[in-house]
Design a protein around this motif. Structure first.
Motif, PDB file in Angstrom:
ATOM      1  N   LEU A  43       0.644  -0.997  -0.362  1.00 46.08           N
ATOM      2  CA  LEU A  43       0.077   0.414   0.161  1.00 46.08           C
ATOM      3  C   LEU A  43       1.194   1.185  -0.240  1.00 46.08           C
ATOM      4  CD1 LEU A  43      -2.924  -1.365   2.665  1.00 46.08           C
ATOM      5  CD2 LEU A  43      -2.509  -1.527  -0.111  1.00 46.08           C
ATOM      6  N   THR A  63      -1.551   6.665   3.181  1.00 47.99           N
ATOM      7  CA  THR A  63      -3.247   6.812   3.251  1.00 47.99           C
ATOM      8  C   THR A  63      -3.352   7.495   4.278  1.00 47.99           C
ATOM      9  OG1 THR A  63      -3.748   3.989   2.264  1.00 47.99           O
ATOM     10  CG2 THR A  63      -5.271   4.874   3.378  1.00 47.99           C
ATOM     11  N   ILE A 110      -8.280   2.520  -0.760  1.00 48.48           N
ATOM     12  CA  ILE A 110      -7.784   0.919  -0.440  1.00 48.48           C
ATOM     13  C   ILE A 110      -7.829  -0.411  -0.455  1.00 48.48           C
ATOM     14  CG2 ILE A 110      -5.779   0.089   1.282  1.00 48.48           C
ATOM     15  CD1 ILE A 110      -4.894   2.692  -0.516  1.00 48.48           C
TER      16      ILE A 110
END
Length: 329
Positions: free
Chosen positions: A182, A185, A213
């Motif tokens: 990832l 975020t 996500i």
């Protein structure tokens, strides 16, 4: 309906992922430490009309995790998907981190994923079916300053997962194993991480909303690629580290140091390193104004195919030029 287990499911990416699966009709089991966050998350999930259960468990404790896994199957039924999302971190130069703090990040973020995977396999192996999803990070490939404990833990999860994948292939297991890496975020992580920077912490830009996500994680759980790289910056970081790691070392030493700090207020006084915090059990953090609502996702096999295609095209061009040169001679 299929049952999904999500560790660290009361806030941030874990909570957004739990909500995403609930909206798709899955029954959900959430594992986390704090009772407040579990109650709030349970209410949100049940409002979607699915069965949901919450278990107060420290993922770093293997015995607690075994009990939670047994309770989940007894209450909700066979687990189809297990997602290891629990984490904690400390924002600090390495030489300011105490040994106990470093160990705690490793115990929760790395060994928590190992403990979750162990229990997922234990309950899935009798049926020889199920999917295990490891929540990784671009930092598993390309580390940055001020997060040595977290970067090390994410890299360790990747090494562990690669080894386990080989073992499952050797055993001809039908259990699927995937890892989702990832980007930065917008989660409460940066408000409750232990912070020794002297300034509030922030994710390295660009920043994405946790719901975007969660959508990528849902698709990874359904298709189970070897790895999924989420976000343009993740793809660039991983591929770039293969090509010019020394240049990235120098660039990140300069830009990622200040790029993880805000210059305004002081850091939050509370953190969740050893005990849960109250009042921050939500999906989103404080960076919504800049966070992007959508994100690209790439199967890790795709860049390899592209590389082979480019190499093949280059070889074809060279061959054509070589043939033309021979004709002229």
């Amino acid at each position: 309906m299929a049952v999904v287990v999500i560790t660290g499911g009361t806030a941030g990416i874990g909570r957004a992922t739990a909500v995403r699966f609930a909206k798709e009709g899955y029954d959900i089991a959430v594992i986390a430490r704090g009772e407040e966050g579990l109650r709030e998350t349970l209410a949100e999930l049940q409002a979607e009309g699915i069965r949901a259960a919450a278990f107060s468990t420290d993922v770093a404790d293997a015995v607690q995790m075994a009990r939670a896994a047994d309770s989940i199957e007894a209450e909700l039924g066979p687990v189809s998907v297990w997602i290891n999302s629990a984490m904690c971190t400390i924002m600090s130069p390495f030489d300011d981190i105490h040994a106990g703090e470093y160990k705690r990040v490793t115990d929760v973020t790395y060994l928590g994923a190992v403990n979750g995977t162990r229990e997922a396999l234990r309950i899935m192996q009798p049926r020889n079916a199920g999917t295990i999803v490891q929540i990784g990070s671009a930092l598993a490939y390309r580390s940055i300053p001020l997060q040595s404990a977290y970067c090390g833990a994410k890299a360790a999860i990747r090494g562990f997962t690669d080894a386990l994948r080989c073992e499952l292939i050797h055993q001809r297991s039908a259990i699927r194993l995937t890892m989702v890496h990832l980007p930065g975020t917008n989660t409460p992580q940066f408000s409750w991480a232990r912070n020794k920077l002297g300034h509030p912490a922030r994710p390295v830009a660009p920043v994405y909303q946790p719901e975007a996500i969660a959508k990528a994680i849902f698709h990874a759980a359904c298709s189970a690629p070897r790895e999924m790289w989420v976000g343009k910056a993740t793809v660039q970081s991983i591929l770039g580290n293969y090509v010019f790691p020394h240049w990235l070392d120098r660039m990140l030493a300069k830009k990622a140091w200040c790029g993880q700090m805000e210059r305004s207020a002081s850091p939050a006084p509370q953190d969740n390193l050893f005990t849960p915090v109250a009042g921050l059990h939500q999906s989103r953090g404080r960076f919504s104004e800049e966070a992007k609502e959508s994100v690209i996702s790439l199967n890790s096999a795709t860049p390899v195919r592209i590389a082979f295609a480019v190499a093949g095209l280059g070889a074809l061009i060279w061959l054509k030029k070589y043939q033309l040169g021979r004709k002229k001679n």
